[in-house]
Design an enzyme around this catalytic site. Structure first.
Site, PDB file in Angstrom:
ATOM      1  N   TYR A   8      -7.623   6.306  -5.008  1.00  0.00           N
ATOM      2  CA  TYR A   8      -6.381   5.506  -5.060  1.00  0.00           C
ATOM      3  C   TYR A   8      -5.837   5.574  -3.637  1.00  0.00           C
ATOM      4  CZ  TYR A   8      -1.689   4.505  -7.204  1.00  0.00           C
ATOM      5  OH  TYR A   8      -0.463   3.985  -7.589  1.00  0.00           O
ATOM      6  N   HIS A  35      -1.531  -0.527  -1.565  1.00  0.00           N
ATOM      7  CA  HIS A  35      -1.654  -0.693  -3.020  1.00  0.00           C
ATOM      8  C   HIS A  35      -0.750   0.297  -3.764  1.00  0.00           C
ATOM      9  CE1 HIS A  35      -3.336  -1.133  -7.022  1.00  0.00           C
ATOM     10  NE2 HIS A  35      -3.703   0.140  -7.029  1.00  0.00           N
ATOM     11  N   ARG A  74       8.340   1.866 -10.345  1.00  0.00           N
ATOM     12  CA  ARG A  74       9.203   3.041 -10.275  1.00  0.00           C
ATOM     13  C   ARG A  74      10.375   2.780  -9.350  1.00  0.00           C
ATOM     14  NH1 ARG A  74       7.655   7.812  -8.692  1.00  0.00           N
ATOM     15  NH2 ARG A  74       6.379   6.902  -7.040  1.00  0.00           N
ATOM     16  N   GLU A  92      -9.815  -5.205  -9.806  1.00  0.00           N
ATOM     17  CA  GLU A  92      -9.373  -4.404  -8.670  1.00  0.00           C
ATOM     18  C   GLU A  92     -10.431  -4.545  -7.594  1.00  0.00           C
ATOM     19  OE1 GLU A  92      -8.365  -0.391  -9.948  1.00  0.00           O
ATOM     20  OE2 GLU A  92      -6.350  -1.083 -10.456  1.00  0.00           O
ATOM     21  N   ASP A  98     -13.262  -3.026 -10.296  1.00  0.00           N
ATOM     22  CA  ASP A  98     -12.873  -2.045 -11.307  1.00  0.00           C
ATOM     23  C   ASP A  98     -11.937  -2.724 -12.314  1.00  0.00           C
ATOM     24  OD1 ASP A  98     -12.939   0.502 -12.421  1.00  0.00           O
ATOM     25  OD2 ASP A  98     -11.051   1.054 -11.446  1.00  0.00           O
ATOM     26  N   SER A 112     -16.956  -1.796 -15.292  1.00  0.00           N
ATOM     27  CA  SER A 112     -16.783  -1.844 -13.842  1.00  0.00           C
ATOM     28  C   SER A 112     -18.035  -2.537 -13.301  1.00  0.00           C
ATOM     29  CB  SER A 112     -16.679  -0.438 -13.242  1.00  0.00           C
ATOM     30  OG  SER A 112     -15.716   0.329 -13.935  1.00  0.00           O
TER      31      SER A 112
END
Lengths: 429, 429
Positions: B137, B142, B151, B208, B242, B266
């Site tokens: 990640y 991103h 958030r 993704e 993904d 995937s």
């Protein structure tokens, strides 16, 4: 098909002591290395390992349609793909060969020499090649304990928890059989009150008391597995110690879940106990009424299993301390629900996949399945019988998990998963 | 060892058009099925697939220490275990065989017939058996986009993000090669404002845009991989889509991370481009000064790669719409940092493991690597050139990802990963 191996009145010509986990009604499957360095698929009765490839070569499986090398393998994967009717035929036949009145092998000393080995003289291997490893989080008591400790006692469970068996993917490459020692992992942690992480050996290495089940090829990618049929795709079960580094976990797990806190090692017991052998120990699972699960997870009948679970710690040069007694029957989501959920999106399940229960905690304090819960995050250390205390696992402690089922007629067990925690390997930078 | 295949002035006797991803300087590795139903390891120049097992049988690899069936395999795993010096020798030798002045194969029509196939006439396979799949990640853009949307824009990154490459385990069993269609997954989702989940086809299927690298055997369980040596254990790279079901993810992912939202599929590109071929495209990675990573993640020199990435959607019976142009160089954590971090706790890395970058988003809106970001969670639909709009991927859309490096002398590319999203399979309960 009749499961004759389950007949409780069956006795073997191999002596099996009263509390042995492996009477003739068990007939588990595993892989072992003999003293002569031969790897074979095997079974076990009492304290004897049975070389199934030798049995086959000697003609004992005539009449069962098996290719000639099916047991001369270093994993059970190919045998598992043959499906439940074949597993059952082979297991029944093994029980038949070892039944006390059957003289075929009993009275053939030459054959016995090639087939039977004291379990101490063989080296157990990982029984399957594990393609994918999934771990669930299906004990309500465990999830409630963790939620109470780290979040909000009034809302200990997340909103999704009662609607689906929460699960995540684990690491296959570091799953090891009982007996393999594990090094304390290094990692990043955030010391209390600090904003910058530090690097070093984890200070909070924990076990997780789990069981796990092993699947056969169950579906193609894109297809589902109905909860009603899910059990047909489960070969058997093992005990699982899902080693965890709690301090690493706390720092790393947001937002994508545990990673290095878990993937340094997971230990499993070596004998796969078949679902057929566990059949007499079916029981009710916890009621799922409020809320009722969605239809694809609803099931009738008994789909839990009454398996006693125990954890002990043996300090270096010390004696054993039993620190937990739990039971798989407490698990809120059943294995068939876990499997149906796993495949509901079309995720392909293969022979040799391992699906863990998540930590199995019971309702009482002595039934909690991790040091995190037993010591309540380190607040209440456990005293060992040598006077030392434990908040988490210390270097050179051995963690031992055992599991067995028992009714008034028979005891079926898993043996144990035992692994020693070695010190961290020193690091330079 | 000299990487002669990288010489930019090399030309092949196979014609390669100007914008072809596979000049003689590429020499990727893959696995394909010929019309005669033979599976072989192969390479590619221009629009020709090269049968490496045929080349070997014909004696073209004499002098390189390879066992005789090394290319007659359905995965590259065993070849990958041979290590970088062997990969390099074989790649250099292939470039040599196809160099325009080398007449050995060029002028041997019989041999050419056995070795060369138009790429349209072979069926590409998954190039490796993937033991474990990890996804990181590691794009700051991103992670910031996602954190801002869901958030707190002021604290979009979690506290750990700048200190470690956040990663998690994915599912190996559902990784498929380019060209394999994928079904829209079913799953539980929580409708907005509701407290009870519903079951049905995901309404927010997303891609993704990622790259992924494939490792060789790098360490034993318990051992680390130094960041300085990490690149030696990377065989090469592929493109990775993904697939993600955002609505399933939102409901299921707390607290253990994404599970069914990701493991339905995937997709990867079929030709593994070696790190040797990518060597000319090393570049600086984003500065890591505030904070500096812990010492085990610190590295000097250039460890990023300047790889242009592109995503297109082709609606059913429609034409292609390019919706994203990004670049791997934006990735905050390098592949060597990801690999060193993955193994810092002793996690064993094997040949054929796949490690994904995580969604690669760039700094501008047209460089975001997912529909989630491109449409800002569905608020700003993208208009296709047929007038239809997309918030997420529709049934029968084909998602195509491409990647290539280019300087003034050579272009090295990955081809594409292309996969069609089929409707969900109808369900009964």
């Amino acid at each position: 098909m009749i499961i004759t191996a389950n007949n409780p009145s069956l006795k073997s010509w191999i002596t099996v002591s009263e509390n042995n986990d492996f009477p003739i009604q068990n007939i588990p499957f595993g892989v072992f290395l003999t003293k002569e360095n031969v790897i074979t698929i095997g079974s076990r009765i009492g304290d004897y390992a049975i070389d199934l490839s030798a049995l086959q070569q000697l003609g004992y499986f005539k009449g069962i349609d098996l290719h000639e090398d099916i047991f001369l393998q270093d994993t059970l994967n190919e045998f598992i793909t043959l499906g439940k009717p074949v597993w059952r035929m082979v297991r029944n036949r093994i029980a038949d060969i070892f039944e006390e009145n059957n003289s075929e092998l009993r009275d053939n000393e030459d054959h016995r020499k090639n087939v039977l080995f004291p379990v101490d003289e063989v080296e157990m291997q990982l029984p399957v090649f594990i393609g994918d490893y999934t771990d669930f989080y299906s004990s309500k008591e465990h999830a409630t304990n963790v939620g109470t400790m780290f979040r909000d006692p009034a809302n200990a469970l997340f909103p999704n928890w009662l609607h689906l068996p929460v699960g995540y993917h684990g690491r296959s490459s570091t799953i090891v059989p009982s007996g393999v020692a594990v090094h304390r992992p290094l990692g990043q942690t955030l010391p209390k009150g600090e904003t910058q992480p530090v690097f070093g050996p984890s200070q909070r290495v924990d076990f997780e008391l789990e069981t796990a089940f092993i699947t056969t090829d169950a579906n193609k990618m894109g297809e589902r597995i109905a909860v009603e049929n899910a059990e047909d795709h489960i070969f058997g079960m093992v005990l699982l110690n899902d080693w965890s580094a709690r301090d690493v976990q706390t720092w790393e797990y947001v937002p994508l879940g545990p990673f290095l806190a878990k993937n340094f090692a997971s230990s499993i017991s070596c004998w796969i106990v078949t679902m057929d052998a566990l059949e007499p120990f079916r029981c009710e699972s916890p009621k799922q009424e409020d809320p009722k699960p969605l239809p694809y997870l609803q099931q009738n009948g008994k789909h839990a299993f009454d398996i006693n679970l125990q954890v002990a710690i043996t300090p270096d040069n010390g004696t054993e301390n039993i620190i937990c007694n739990s039971n798989l029957k407490y698990m809120y989501w059943t294995m068939s629900q876990q499997l149906a959920h796993h495949a509901v999106n079309g995720c392909q399940i293969n022979a040799g996949d391992l699906l863990g229960s998540g930590t199995i905690s019971g309702p009482t304090k002595d039934s909690f399945g991790s040091m995190l819960e037993l010591t309540w995050a380190g607040q209440n250390p456990l005293e060992m019988n040598d006077g030392t205390k434990r908040t988490f696992i210390q270097d050179n402690d051995t963690v031992i998990m055992r599991g067995y089922c028992k009714n008034d007629q028979v005891r079926i067990g898993f043996g144990e998963v035992s692994s020693k925690l070695l010190p961290a390997i020193p690091f330079e930078k």
